[in-house]
Design a protein around this motif. Structure first.
Motif, PDB file in Angstrom:
ATOM      1  N   GLU A   1       0.826  -1.200   0.000  1.00 56.50           N
ATOM      2  CA  GLU A   1       0.000   0.000   0.000  1.00 56.50           C
ATOM      3  C   GLU A   1       0.867   1.259   0.000  1.00 56.50           C
ATOM      4  OE1 GLU A   1      -3.342  -0.029  -0.354  1.00 56.50           O
ATOM      5  OE2 GLU A   1      -2.996  -2.182  -0.614  1.00 56.50           O
ATOM      6  N   ASN A   2       2.172   1.075   0.203  1.00 55.39           N
ATOM      7  CA  ASN A   2       3.076   2.224   0.271  1.00 55.39           C
ATOM      8  C   ASN A   2       3.335   2.807  -1.109  1.00 55.39           C
ATOM      9  OD1 ASN A   2       3.369   1.830   3.031  1.00 55.39           O
ATOM     10  ND2 ASN A   2       5.145   0.510   2.783  1.00 55.39           N
ATOM     11  N   ASN A   3       3.251   4.106  -1.187  1.00 56.02           N
ATOM     12  CA  ASN A   3       3.503   4.832  -2.421  1.00 56.02           C
ATOM     13  C   ASN A   3       4.977   5.215  -2.492  1.00 56.02           C
ATOM     14  OD1 ASN A   3       3.524   7.213  -4.307  1.00 56.02           O
ATOM     15  ND2 ASN A   3       1.311   6.821  -4.287  1.00 56.02           N
ATOM     16  N   ILE A   4       5.541   5.284  -3.693  1.00 55.81           N
ATOM     17  CA  ILE A   4       6.942   5.680  -3.862  1.00 55.81           C
ATOM     18  C   ILE A   4       7.229   7.026  -3.195  1.00 55.81           C
ATOM     19  CG2 ILE A   4       6.378   6.638  -6.131  1.00 55.81           C
ATOM     20  CD1 ILE A   4       9.211   6.188  -7.022  1.00 55.81           C
ATOM     21  N   TYR A   5       6.220   7.922  -3.175  1.00 59.36           N
ATOM     22  CA  TYR A   5       6.437   9.270  -2.644  1.00 59.36           C
ATOM     23  C   TYR A   5       6.361   9.324  -1.114  1.00 59.36           C
ATOM     24  CZ  TYR A   5       5.695   9.898  -7.577  1.00 59.36           C
ATOM     25  OH  TYR A   5       5.797   9.763  -8.938  1.00 59.36           O
ATOM     26  N   ASP A   6       6.107   8.163  -0.495  1.00 54.59           N
ATOM     27  CA  ASP A   6       6.132   8.073   0.973  1.00 54.59           C
ATOM     28  C   ASP A   6       7.484   7.587   1.489  1.00 54.59           C
ATOM     29  OD1 ASP A   6       3.411   8.772   1.033  1.00 54.59           O
ATOM     30  OD2 ASP A   6       2.809   6.678   0.748  1.00 54.59           O
ATOM     31  N   ILE A   7       8.380   7.220   0.593  1.00 49.36           N
ATOM     32  CA  ILE A   7       9.664   6.639   0.975  1.00 49.36           C
ATOM     33  C   ILE A   7      10.734   7.726   1.086  1.00 49.36           C
ATOM     34  CG2 ILE A   7      11.476   5.002   0.297  1.00 49.36           C
ATOM     35  CD1 ILE A   7       8.864   3.638   1.009  1.00 49.36           C
ATOM     36  N   ASP A   8      11.583   7.609   2.111  1.00 49.63           N
ATOM     37  CA  ASP A   8      12.714   8.523   2.279  1.00 49.63           C
ATOM     38  C   ASP A   8      13.908   7.977   1.497  1.00 49.63           C
ATOM     39  OD1 ASP A   8      14.718  10.220   3.067  1.00 49.63           O
ATOM     40  OD2 ASP A   8      14.823   9.489   5.132  1.00 49.63           O
ATOM     41  N   PHE A   9      14.230   8.615   0.379  1.00 46.25           N
ATOM     42  CA  PHE A   9      15.366   8.202  -0.431  1.00 46.25           C
ATOM     43  C   PHE A   9      16.632   8.993  -0.114  1.00 46.25           C
ATOM     44  CE2 PHE A   9      11.810   6.782  -3.155  1.00 46.25           C
ATOM     45  CZ  PHE A   9      12.228   5.491  -3.459  1.00 46.25           C
ATOM     46  N   ASN A  10      16.511   9.961   0.774  1.00 45.67           N
ATOM     47  CA  ASN A  10      17.660  10.818   1.085  1.00 45.67           C
ATOM     48  C   ASN A  10      18.473  10.225   2.239  1.00 45.67           C
ATOM     49  OD1 ASN A  10      19.389  12.929   0.806  1.00 45.67           O
ATOM     50  ND2 ASN A  10      18.118  14.404   1.924  1.00 45.67           N
ATOM     51  N   ARG A  11      18.975   9.033   2.016  1.00 42.92           N
ATOM     52  CA  ARG A  11      19.787   8.284   2.987  1.00 42.92           C
ATOM     53  C   ARG A  11      20.490   7.193   2.202  1.00 42.92           C
ATOM     54  NH1 ARG A  11      15.179   4.183   5.531  1.00 42.92           N
ATOM     55  NH2 ARG A  11      13.765   4.370   3.747  1.00 42.92           N
ATOM     56  N   GLY A  12      21.368   6.455   2.862  1.00 38.04           N
ATOM     57  CA  GLY A  12      21.981   5.318   2.192  1.00 38.04           C
ATOM     58  C   GLY A  12      20.922   4.293   1.860  1.00 38.04           C
ATOM     59  N   ILE A  13      20.720   4.018   0.575  1.00 35.37           N
ATOM     60  CA  ILE A  13      19.583   3.173   0.189  1.00 35.37           C
ATOM     61  C   ILE A  13      19.906   2.343  -1.051  1.00 35.37           C
ATOM     62  CG2 ILE A  13      18.412   4.807  -1.370  1.00 35.37           C
ATOM     63  CD1 ILE A  13      15.784   4.063   0.221  1.00 35.37           C
ATOM     64  N   ALA A  14      19.287   1.181  -1.143  1.00 32.36           N
ATOM     65  CA  ALA A  14      19.384   0.326  -2.329  1.00 32.36           C
ATOM     66  C   ALA A  14      17.968   0.075  -2.841  1.00 32.36           C
ATOM     67  CB  ALA A  14      20.060  -0.994  -1.991  1.00 32.36           C
ATOM     68  N   ILE A  15      17.748   0.378  -4.113  1.00 34.32           N
ATOM     69  CA  ILE A  15      16.451   0.158  -4.753  1.00 34.32           C
ATOM     70  C   ILE A  15      16.504  -1.186  -5.476  1.00 34.32           C
ATOM     71  CG2 ILE A  15      14.853   0.988  -6.523  1.00 34.32           C
ATOM     72  CD1 ILE A  15      15.962   3.835  -5.942  1.00 34.32           C
ATOM     73  N   ILE A  16      15.491  -2.016  -5.266  1.00 37.67           N
ATOM     74  CA  ILE A  16      15.454  -3.351  -5.864  1.00 37.67           C
ATOM     75  C   ILE A  16      14.347  -3.407  -6.912  1.00 37.67           C
ATOM     76  CG2 ILE A  16      15.239  -5.833  -5.418  1.00 37.67           C
ATOM     77  CD1 ILE A  16      15.854  -5.026  -2.403  1.00 37.67           C
ATOM     78  N   MET A  17      14.732  -3.713  -8.145  1.00 31.02           N
ATOM     79  CA  MET A  17      13.788  -3.874  -9.244  1.00 31.02           C
ATOM     80  C   MET A  17      13.733  -5.350  -9.620  1.00 31.02           C
ATOM     81  SD  MET A  17      12.983  -0.659  -9.620  1.00 31.02           S
ATOM     82  CE  MET A  17      11.831  -0.924 -10.977  1.00 31.02           C
TER      83      MET A  17
ATOM     84  N   TYR B   1      14.627   8.808 -10.279  1.00 29.27           N
ATOM     85  CA  TYR B   1      14.463  10.261 -10.324  1.00 29.27           C
ATOM     86  C   TYR B   1      13.712  10.800  -9.109  1.00 29.27           C
ATOM     87  CZ  TYR B   1      17.039  11.663 -14.342  1.00 29.27           C
ATOM     88  OH  TYR B   1      18.085  11.954 -15.177  1.00 29.27           O
ATOM     89  N   GLU B   2      12.935   9.962  -8.431  1.00 30.70           N
ATOM     90  CA  GLU B   2      12.374  10.394  -7.145  1.00 30.70           C
ATOM     91  C   GLU B   2      13.499  10.513  -6.127  1.00 30.70           C
ATOM     92  OE1 GLU B   2       9.985  11.522  -3.922  1.00 30.70           O
ATOM     93  OE2 GLU B   2       9.850  11.773  -6.095  1.00 30.70           O
ATOM     94  N   ALA B   3      14.466   9.584  -6.184  1.00 36.30           N
ATOM     95  CA  ALA B   3      15.641   9.691  -5.303  1.00 36.30           C
ATOM     96  C   ALA B   3      16.426  10.965  -5.606  1.00 36.30           C
ATOM     97  CB  ALA B   3      16.530   8.465  -5.472  1.00 36.30           C
ATOM     98  N   VAL B   4      16.592  11.289  -6.889  1.00 40.55           N
ATOM     99  CA  VAL B   4      17.289  12.514  -7.278  1.00 40.55           C
ATOM    100  C   VAL B   4      16.537  13.746  -6.757  1.00 40.55           C
ATOM    101  CG1 VAL B   4      17.884  13.994  -9.251  1.00 40.55           C
ATOM    102  CG2 VAL B   4      18.396  11.551  -9.323  1.00 40.55           C
ATOM    103  N   ARG B   5      15.221  13.748  -6.935  1.00 41.72           N
ATOM    104  CA  ARG B   5      14.401  14.904  -6.484  1.00 41.72           C
ATOM    105  C   ARG B   5      14.581  15.165  -5.000  1.00 41.72           C
ATOM    106  NH1 ARG B   5       9.957  16.312  -3.955  1.00 41.72           N
ATOM    107  NH2 ARG B   5       9.557  14.177  -3.279  1.00 41.72           N
TER     108      ARG B   5
END
Length: 245
Positions: free
Chosen positions: A181-197, A238-242
């Motif tokens: 139910e979590n939206n991409i825009y609810d995630i904090d990307f401004n930290r050390g993070i790994a995105i899994i596709m 690009y959400e992480a970049v933003r």
């Protein structure tokens, strides 16, 4: 026999593996038999080399009708880094690294497109699984516009190993999945993070989804329920970049 990017023939491939060549993937003819083929299979499994079975027509095309004997190997145009080299090297120089994990993405052109976007968005390294992943071949290089030479790529035995290693290094892990139910825009990307596709057809493996820190999905308003994986990956990056601007 071999050219710059390929090796043809069973014995030649065995010798290349034993000599430590960076073999990216081996294509084997379906139902090929014989003692030498059995020896190749043992060598592939012992050295954990990525392989798949294909029709003879594909081998003929790959080898341009050279005597392939039922086996063609693709030589990686890059040198892969280890997990330790990648993570420790990045953490020494960056406080909030951004990693990308591709869970058995199988299409070389999608892979190349993702590498290109990753390089443009400042990704510090890409992690893939040895078995079941797209090869780093001419198509990958072309669709990446050469970005494949500018970003470290790491191969691991299992994606879960990478997730555990990153978590142990203080890196948060977030998977792109519709099963949340979590939206991409609810995630904090401004930290050390790994995105899994995930892969084109199955998404992120359920066993991986059980161990990651967070899940996120892209909002969808059309009648088609999913995006091409390279497009979805671009939206996440690009959400992480933003957030980091």
């Amino acid at each position: 026999m071999q050219n710059e990017h390929q090796i043809f023939g069973i014995r030649a491939i065995i010798e290349a593996i034993q000599a430590g060549k960076e073999i990216d993937k081996v294509f084997l003819q379906k139902e090929a038999q014989g003692d030498l083929m059995q020896e190749l299979m043992k060598t592939l499994k012992k050295n954990n080399v990525n392989f798949s079975y294909v029709p003879v027509e594909k081998l003929n095309k790959l080898s341009k009708f050279n005597n392939h004997q039922g086996a063609v190997a693709s030589i990686a145009p890059i040198k892969f880094v280890t997990m330790e080299e990648l993570v420790e090297g990045v953490l020494e120089n960056k406080q909030n690294p951004l990693f990308l994990i591709l869970d058995q993405l199988s299409d070389a052109r999608n892979f190349g497109a993702i590498i290109r976007t990753a390089e443009c968005t400042g990704v510090d390294g890409i992690i893939i699984q040895k078995q079941g992943s797209a090869p780093v071949n001419g198509d990958t290089v072309k669709t990446s516009a050469g970005a494949v030479f500018n970003i470290p790529i790491c191969k691991v035995d299992h994606i879960k190993d990478a997730v555990f290693y990153l978590q142990g290094s203080g890196i948060a892990t977030v998977a792109a999945t519709e099963k949340t139910e979590n939206n991409i825009y609810d995630i904090d990307f401004n930290r050390g993070i790994a995105i899994i596709m995930g892969s084109e057809d199955k998404g992120v493996n359920p066993s991986v989804l059980k161990i990651i820190d967070e899940k996120a999905k892209l909002p969808m308003y059309g009648t088609i329920s999913s995006l091409n994986v390279s497009v979805a990956c671009g939206a996440f990056l690009y959400e992480a970049v933003r957030q980091r601007l």
